[in-house]
Design an enzyme around this catalytic site. Structure first.
Site, PDB file in Angstrom:
ATOM      1  N   LYS A  18       0.833  -1.198   0.000  1.00  0.00           N
ATOM      2  CA  LYS A  18       0.000   0.000   0.000  1.00  0.00           C
ATOM      3  C   LYS A  18       0.870   1.251   0.000  1.00  0.00           C
ATOM      4  O   LYS A  18       2.060   1.236   0.349  1.00  0.00           O
ATOM      5  CB  LYS A  18      -0.926   0.020   1.221  1.00  0.00           C
ATOM      6  N   ASP A 146      -2.053  -1.673   9.727  1.00  0.00           N
ATOM      7  CA  ASP A 146      -2.034  -1.899   8.284  1.00  0.00           C
ATOM      8  C   ASP A 146      -2.594  -3.255   7.879  1.00  0.00           C
ATOM      9  O   ASP A 146      -2.904  -3.472   6.706  1.00  0.00           O
ATOM     10  CB  ASP A 146      -0.603  -1.776   7.741  1.00  0.00           C
TER      11      ASP A 146
END
Length: 308
Positions: A18, A146
């Protein structure tokens, strides 16, 4: 759960890295932590995890990137994720995890979190654990902010400590050039440096409770790359550049090469540069590679952890 071993069975799950295309950091709290408002986007660099039955639980790691320093013991998030699933469903057998990394290590792109997300999905599938997506998200949140996003994928707004996620509406795909030069930055050190710089030069955050700039969300909804390039921002960038002054030169270099905008992603040191389309991204990547940088031309958003 009773053991019914199919030693030939091997579950393959892929999960994305990401970037943070917006990151606002609130003031440090009494507990030493910060509230944040982030926009995450999953991009087309992937971690591949295979889970199979074994006598004991173990882990191996290979990669298209340098995997030096990736732990193989209980500090590895994927191994911890596997144990969370087996504990949750009462599975008493061993699990063999094989990880192939495509996300740069220690670059702030959530590669370890993607490994954990993939391991959660793979082990649940392997042992027929029956855990729901919501169950897996709850387990992932125990491992770090995350991990739930790596399960979700796409584009999402993260608030609180970054783990309170809401999908962000978006149109189309965006083309990015990522530079993952060496010299990983410590996330606690970057936050500590930001706090110190804010105190020294009196740049307190605008809001006690951080929020995402509406211009970012409008650009995502319309699929307008130029508008998004003008709106992306990261409060941690000031601190990252203070610790790695070369990042400022790189940001200027990429914008001079035609990028619509650029920023340090998360706590760095990965930098992300937005292009108009894939062809434009390739040209920017070639320019930066010729200057000696480690580059990846990627697209986003992509799906979260999925069985392949």
């Amino acid at each position: 759960m009773s053991l019914s071993l199919d030693t030939s069975r091997r579950v393959h799950v892929r999960a994305p890295g990401k970037i943070n295309l917006f990151f606002e950091v609130g003031p440090v709290g009494d507990d030493g932590y910060h509230d944040v408002a982030s926009v995450y986007q999953a991009v087309s660099l992937f971690e591949d995890v295979w889970a199979s039955h074994a006598d004991t639980t173990s882990l191996s790691v290979s990669g298209d990137v340098d995997v030096t320093g990736v732990p193989l013991d209980e500090s590895n998030l994927a191994l911890r994720a596997a144990r969370l699933v087996t504990d949750a469903v009462g599975w008493e057998g061993g699990i063999r995890l094989e990880i192939h990394k495509g996300v740069p290590v220690a670059g702030g792109m959530g590669g370890g979190s993607a490994d954990a997300a993939a391991a959660l999905v793979a082990v649940n599938e392997l042992v027929d654990g029956g855990l729901s997506a919501s169950d897996l998200h709850a387990l992932g949140a125990q491992l770090g902010a995350d991990v739930p996003f790596a399960l979700l994928g796409g584009t999402a707004v993260g608030t609180g400590r970054g783990d309170e996620l809401a999908p962000a509406l978006g149109r189309g795909s965006f083309s990015w050039v990522l530079v993952a030069d060496g010299g990983g930055l410590s996330t606690p050190e970057v936050y500590g440096t930001l706090d110190r710089l804010r105190a020294e030069i009196d740049i307190a955050p605008d809001r006690a409770l951080p929020s995402v700039d509406p211009a970012v969300l409008r650009a995502l909804r319309s699929g307008d790359a130029a508008a998004l390039g003008a709106a992306i921002r990261n409060d941690l960038q000031l601190a990252a550049i203070h610790l790695r002054p070369d990042l400022a030169t790189l940001l200027d270099e990429a914008v001079s090469a035609g990028a619509l905008g650029g920023l340090v992603s998360g706590s760095g040191p990965t930098t992300a540069f937005l292009a108009t389309d894939d062809g434009h991204a390739r040209r920017i990547a070639e320019h930066l590679a010729a200057a000696g940088h480690q580059v990846h031309a990627v697209t986003g958003p992509v799906a979260g952890a999925r069985v392949v």
